[in-house]
Write an enzyme that holds these catalytic residues in place. Structure first.
Site, PDB file in Angstrom:
ATOM      1  N   TYR A 152      30.518  36.274  36.542  1.00  0.00           N
ATOM      2  CA  TYR A 152      31.973  36.188  37.532  1.00  0.00           C
ATOM      3  C   TYR A 152      31.709  36.562  38.354  1.00  0.00           C
ATOM      4  O   TYR A 152      31.763  36.984  39.466  1.00  0.00           O
ATOM      5  CB  TYR A 152      32.617  34.647  36.832  1.00  0.00           C
ATOM      6  CG  TYR A 152      33.140  34.442  38.174  1.00  0.00           C
ATOM      7  CD1 TYR A 152      32.615  33.157  38.918  1.00  0.00           C
ATOM      8  CD2 TYR A 152      34.533  34.780  38.218  1.00  0.00           C
ATOM      9  CE1 TYR A 152      32.886  32.083  39.653  1.00  0.00           C
ATOM     10  CE2 TYR A 152      35.275  34.179  40.144  1.00  0.00           C
ATOM     11  CZ  TYR A 152      34.539  33.302  40.374  1.00  0.00           C
ATOM     12  OH  TYR A 152      35.204  32.229  40.922  1.00  0.00           O
ATOM     13  N   LYS A 156      30.186  37.217  42.719  1.00  0.00           N
ATOM     14  CA  LYS A 156      31.138  36.696  44.262  1.00  0.00           C
ATOM     15  C   LYS A 156      31.182  38.178  44.697  1.00  0.00           C
ATOM     16  O   LYS A 156      31.434  38.225  46.321  1.00  0.00           O
ATOM     17  CB  LYS A 156      32.746  36.709  43.371  1.00  0.00           C
ATOM     18  CG  LYS A 156      33.159  35.194  42.529  1.00  0.00           C
ATOM     19  CD  LYS A 156      33.226  34.033  43.676  1.00  0.00           C
ATOM     20  CE  LYS A 156      31.261  32.999  43.508  1.00  0.00           C
ATOM     21  NZ  LYS A 156      31.235  32.290  44.565  1.00  0.00           N
TER      22      LYS A 156
END
Length: 256
Positions: A152, A156
């Site tokens: 994750y 980002k």
């Protein structure tokens, strides 16, 4: 009246962003993953002018979403809000891609590349981009042991890289990445500290304001304040390399 497309606008920060944009007088087009969610979104944001439907984890569906969005007209701003959080296992899409990579990274690239350049472009990121790593040899965690939170964080970081790449490629477009903060949403979890309006405020400002500070480009922002991004995001050779890989994976060439 600015015309704004907001992806992932059926819940959480995306829904709040759409509502705040409508309240600010913007002409808002929503996005939902399914027809059922689209109907609910139109009920939740009655002032929205339309909704496009499609699963952002599929390249074919992304092309369809882009076609639908283009039919709604040109956009003054596009806000890439849709995203997936960390998952305990690596989930693969029908295209054979890591789902978190497909939705968080490939989708904003494909949609932006297929739509006419907006005047303003916003990609949502996270403060966890600081812990992200851009591994060109394994962007999708195909060879490494899966680590959901790191995957994750990587995605980002990739979003910041994309925002800065588009800022370089399109000098006429204000392109920025926004960390909304730790917001009380399903993804944010019970321990989140900030309320939904705080999570949407900077995106709405970037999409609608004519203040000089809102018109800058190539930035990583939180609460309207420019911050230093992960150093990898500033490496133009890495920016170019990531976009080249996204073009290869999607079959969608980088915009000129």
């Amino acid at each position: 009246m600015p015309r704004v497309l907001v992806t992932g606008s059926t819940q959480g920060i995306g829904l709040q962003t759409a509502r705040d944009l409508v309240a600010a007088g913007a002409d808002v087009v929503l996005h939902a993953r399914t027809p059922e969610k689209a109907e609910q979104a139109q009920r939740d944001v009655p002032g929205a002018s339309g909704v496009v439907v499609g699963d952002l984890s599929s390249v074919d569906a992304l092309r369809e979403v882009a076609e639908q969005a283009a039919e709604e007209g040109a956009y003054d701003a596009v806000i890439h809000n849709a995203g997936l959080g960390a998952s305990p296992t690596r989930v693969e899409t029908a295209d054979g891609l890591s789902e978190i990579f497909a939705v968080n990274v490939l989708a904003p690239y494909v949609l932006t590349a297929l739509l006419p350049p907006p005047r303003r472009l916003v990609l949502l990121t996270s403060g966890l981009q600081a812990q992200g790593k851009l591994r060109l040899d394994d962007l999708q965690w195909s060879s490494r042991r899966w680590h959901g939170m790191q995957a994750y964080s990587d995605s980002k970081l990739h979003d910041v890289v994309l925002a800065l790449w588009f800022a370089r490629r399109w000098p006429q477009v204000s392109s920025n990445a926004v960390d909304p903060g730790w917001i009380k949403t399903r993804m944010g979890g019970a321990g989140a500290t900030d309320e939904l309006p705080e999570g949407a405020e900077t995106q709405v400002w970037l999409a609608t304001s004519d203040e000089p500070a809102a018109l800058g480009s190539g930035r990583y922002l939180r609460r309207r304040r420019e911050l230093e991004p992960n150093p990898q995001a500033l490496d133009e050779s890495l920016q170019d390399a990531l976009v080249e890989r996204l073009a290869e994976l999607s079959g969608v060439q980088p915009p000129t």
